[in-house]
Design a protein around this motif. Sequence first.
Motif, PDB file in Angstrom:
ATOM      1  N   PRO A  86       0.833  -1.213   0.000  1.00  0.00           N
ATOM      2  CA  PRO A  86       0.000   0.000   0.000  1.00  0.00           C
ATOM      3  C   PRO A  86       0.865   1.259   0.000  1.00  0.00           C
ATOM      4  O   PRO A  86       2.050   1.218   0.359  1.00  0.00           O
ATOM      5  CB  PRO A  86      -0.800  -0.131   1.297  1.00  0.00           C
ATOM      6  CG  PRO A  86      -0.738  -1.568   1.667  1.00  0.00           C
ATOM      7  CD  PRO A  86       0.574  -2.077   1.160  1.00  0.00           C
ATOM      8  N   LEU A  87       0.267   2.370  -0.386  1.00  0.00           N
ATOM      9  CA  LEU A  87       1.026   3.610  -0.505  1.00  0.00           C
ATOM     10  C   LEU A  87       1.650   4.041   0.816  1.00  0.00           C
ATOM     11  O   LEU A  87       2.793   4.523   0.834  1.00  0.00           O
ATOM     12  CB  LEU A  87       0.119   4.718  -1.043  1.00  0.00           C
ATOM     13  CG  LEU A  87      -0.355   4.548  -2.492  1.00  0.00           C
ATOM     14  CD1 LEU A  87      -1.324   5.659  -2.866  1.00  0.00           C
ATOM     15  CD2 LEU A  87       0.841   4.543  -3.445  1.00  0.00           C
ATOM     16  N   HIS A  88       0.927   3.872   1.931  1.00  0.00           N
ATOM     17  CA  HIS A  88       1.507   4.282   3.212  1.00  0.00           C
ATOM     18  C   HIS A  88       2.725   3.425   3.559  1.00  0.00           C
ATOM     19  O   HIS A  88       3.661   3.893   4.216  1.00  0.00           O
ATOM     20  CB  HIS A  88       0.450   4.196   4.334  1.00  0.00           C
ATOM     21  CG  HIS A  88       0.231   2.815   4.854  1.00  0.00           C
ATOM     22  ND1 HIS A  88      -0.642   1.922   4.256  1.00  0.00           N
ATOM     23  CD2 HIS A  88       0.788   2.153   5.910  1.00  0.00           C
ATOM     24  CE1 HIS A  88      -0.626   0.778   4.928  1.00  0.00           C
ATOM     25  NE2 HIS A  88       0.220   0.890   5.927  1.00  0.00           N
ATOM     26  N   HIS A  89       2.724   2.166   3.094  1.00  0.00           N
ATOM     27  CA  HIS A  89       3.836   1.264   3.411  1.00  0.00           C
ATOM     28  C   HIS A  89       5.054   1.553   2.529  1.00  0.00           C
ATOM     29  O   HIS A  89       6.175   1.208   2.897  1.00  0.00           O
ATOM     30  CB  HIS A  89       3.401  -0.185   3.245  1.00  0.00           C
ATOM     31  CG  HIS A  89       4.251  -1.151   4.001  1.00  0.00           C
ATOM     32  ND1 HIS A  89       4.252  -1.214   5.382  1.00  0.00           N
ATOM     33  CD2 HIS A  89       5.141  -2.087   3.577  1.00  0.00           C
ATOM     34  CE1 HIS A  89       5.100  -2.149   5.768  1.00  0.00           C
ATOM     35  NE2 HIS A  89       5.657  -2.699   4.700  1.00  0.00           N
ATOM     36  N   GLN A  90       4.831   2.186   1.373  1.00  0.00           N
ATOM     37  CA  GLN A  90       5.968   2.589   0.540  1.00  0.00           C
ATOM     38  C   GLN A  90       6.853   3.573   1.309  1.00  0.00           C
ATOM     39  O   GLN A  90       8.083   3.510   1.228  1.00  0.00           O
ATOM     40  CB  GLN A  90       5.473   3.228  -0.767  1.00  0.00           C
ATOM     41  CG  GLN A  90       4.609   2.331  -1.639  1.00  0.00           C
ATOM     42  CD  GLN A  90       5.354   1.163  -2.244  1.00  0.00           C
ATOM     43  OE1 GLN A  90       6.592   1.131  -2.258  1.00  0.00           O
ATOM     44  NE2 GLN A  90       4.611   0.195  -2.759  1.00  0.00           N
ATOM     45  N   ALA A  91       6.210   4.461   2.057  1.00  0.00           N
ATOM     46  CA  ALA A  91       6.980   5.420   2.867  1.00  0.00           C
ATOM     47  C   ALA A  91       7.723   4.705   3.986  1.00  0.00           C
ATOM     48  O   ALA A  91       8.859   5.064   4.320  1.00  0.00           O
ATOM     49  CB  ALA A  91       6.051   6.486   3.442  1.00  0.00           C
ATOM     50  N   ILE A  92       7.089   3.685   4.565  1.00  0.00           N
ATOM     51  CA  ILE A  92       7.753   2.916   5.623  1.00  0.00           C
ATOM     52  C   ILE A  92       9.005   2.233   5.074  1.00  0.00           C
ATOM     53  O   ILE A  92      10.024   2.122   5.766  1.00  0.00           O
ATOM     54  CB  ILE A  92       6.778   1.883   6.218  1.00  0.00           C
ATOM     55  CG1 ILE A  92       5.636   2.590   6.950  1.00  0.00           C
ATOM     56  CG2 ILE A  92       7.492   0.918   7.161  1.00  0.00           C
ATOM     57  CD1 ILE A  92       4.563   1.663   7.466  1.00  0.00           C
ATOM     58  N   LYS A  93       8.946   1.799   3.837  1.00  0.00           N
ATOM     59  CA  LYS A  93      10.101   1.167   3.192  1.00  0.00           C
ATOM     60  C   LYS A  93      11.155   2.189   2.771  1.00  0.00           C
ATOM     61  O   LYS A  93      12.203   1.816   2.258  1.00  0.00           O
ATOM     62  CB  LYS A  93       9.649   0.388   1.953  1.00  0.00           C
ATOM     63  CG  LYS A  93       8.866  -0.882   2.265  1.00  0.00           C
ATOM     64  CD  LYS A  93       8.522  -1.618   0.972  1.00  0.00           C
ATOM     65  CE  LYS A  93       7.870  -2.958   1.265  1.00  0.00           C
ATOM     66  NZ  LYS A  93       7.551  -3.706   0.014  1.00  0.00           N
ATOM     67  N   GLY A  94      10.854   3.456   2.968  1.00  0.00           N
ATOM     68  CA  GLY A  94      11.799   4.508   2.603  1.00  0.00           C
ATOM     69  C   GLY A  94      11.798   4.842   1.129  1.00  0.00           C
ATOM     70  O   GLY A  94      12.773   5.402   0.614  1.00  0.00           O
TER      71      GLY A  94
END
Length: 305
Positions: A86-94
Amino acid sequence: MNQVGFSHYGQPPFSEGDELASGLKLDQDEALIPMSSPDGAIPGQPLIPLDLNSVHHFLSRELSTKRLDDMYDRLWLVSSRDNISPLHHQAIKGRQILITESPDLHLVWYYDRIFIKPIPRCLLNYAFFKTFISCDESVRLATNGFLRTYTKLIIHESDFEVAKEKKLLPCDEITWKEWCKFIQGFRTFVDADVALRYQYGELRLTRLNFYSKVFFDSWNYFDTYTQHGWYFKQFIAPYLFVFGSITVVLTAMQTAITADPGSVYKNPAYGFSTFSIGVTLIGLALFPVLYLLFQLREFVYALHH
């Protein structure tokens, strides 16, 4: 309003009441009625008329993943199925979300970047979808696959807000509830309902570039280096590691032979020294050869373009 007549086959995965973009309607005879201009244009593309050739060219440009479809038998080396975060998890992955308008770069990632294609406005219009997409098998499969990826990119309302912030959705006035109702039909699609490329999820660009050289007679799938110096820079760390390791081994052998002239390392040292000289010469020659290949490729490209 002028009417434009086309044949219709199949039904879109969403109802007319759940469409998210206006501009076209269907009359009782299912003829297109342009709402935004007398002559009609593709929703979101005011300069592209609603004739079959123009629409076909537009949809091919916006949706075709033929290059990746042709690589389908090798995509398991590059990706796995159902691996879209998901898009929010893309940020978590940096990862930084970068917009691309190229369909064959959609969900391709490269280290801390991932390329995502925004949804064209026309795909959210019921009349356009039914007239031009549902009746064309290849376009329908590509569209279904593309929009199915958004069922995994946007799972939570926070993902929806990220999509709006990044301009991945063409209409700012869309609400979370409206989006959920529109996209619901695409969640049920299985792999047989989508183009071959979309049977896989996120694709790693470094592997795509490598296997393009190995299997598809292509220098790269997508060039990430715009200067030769940036390309050569990636070889520095491996070079230092290899030549540092060779130096350590040669030094250790020399020390052992000096301490004991009859050491068991005496014969292997001769062979390894020869090997080290060969590796060094190859390494020194590699950069000039690569540079000449780059120049030759640019020369051939200039001749053809």
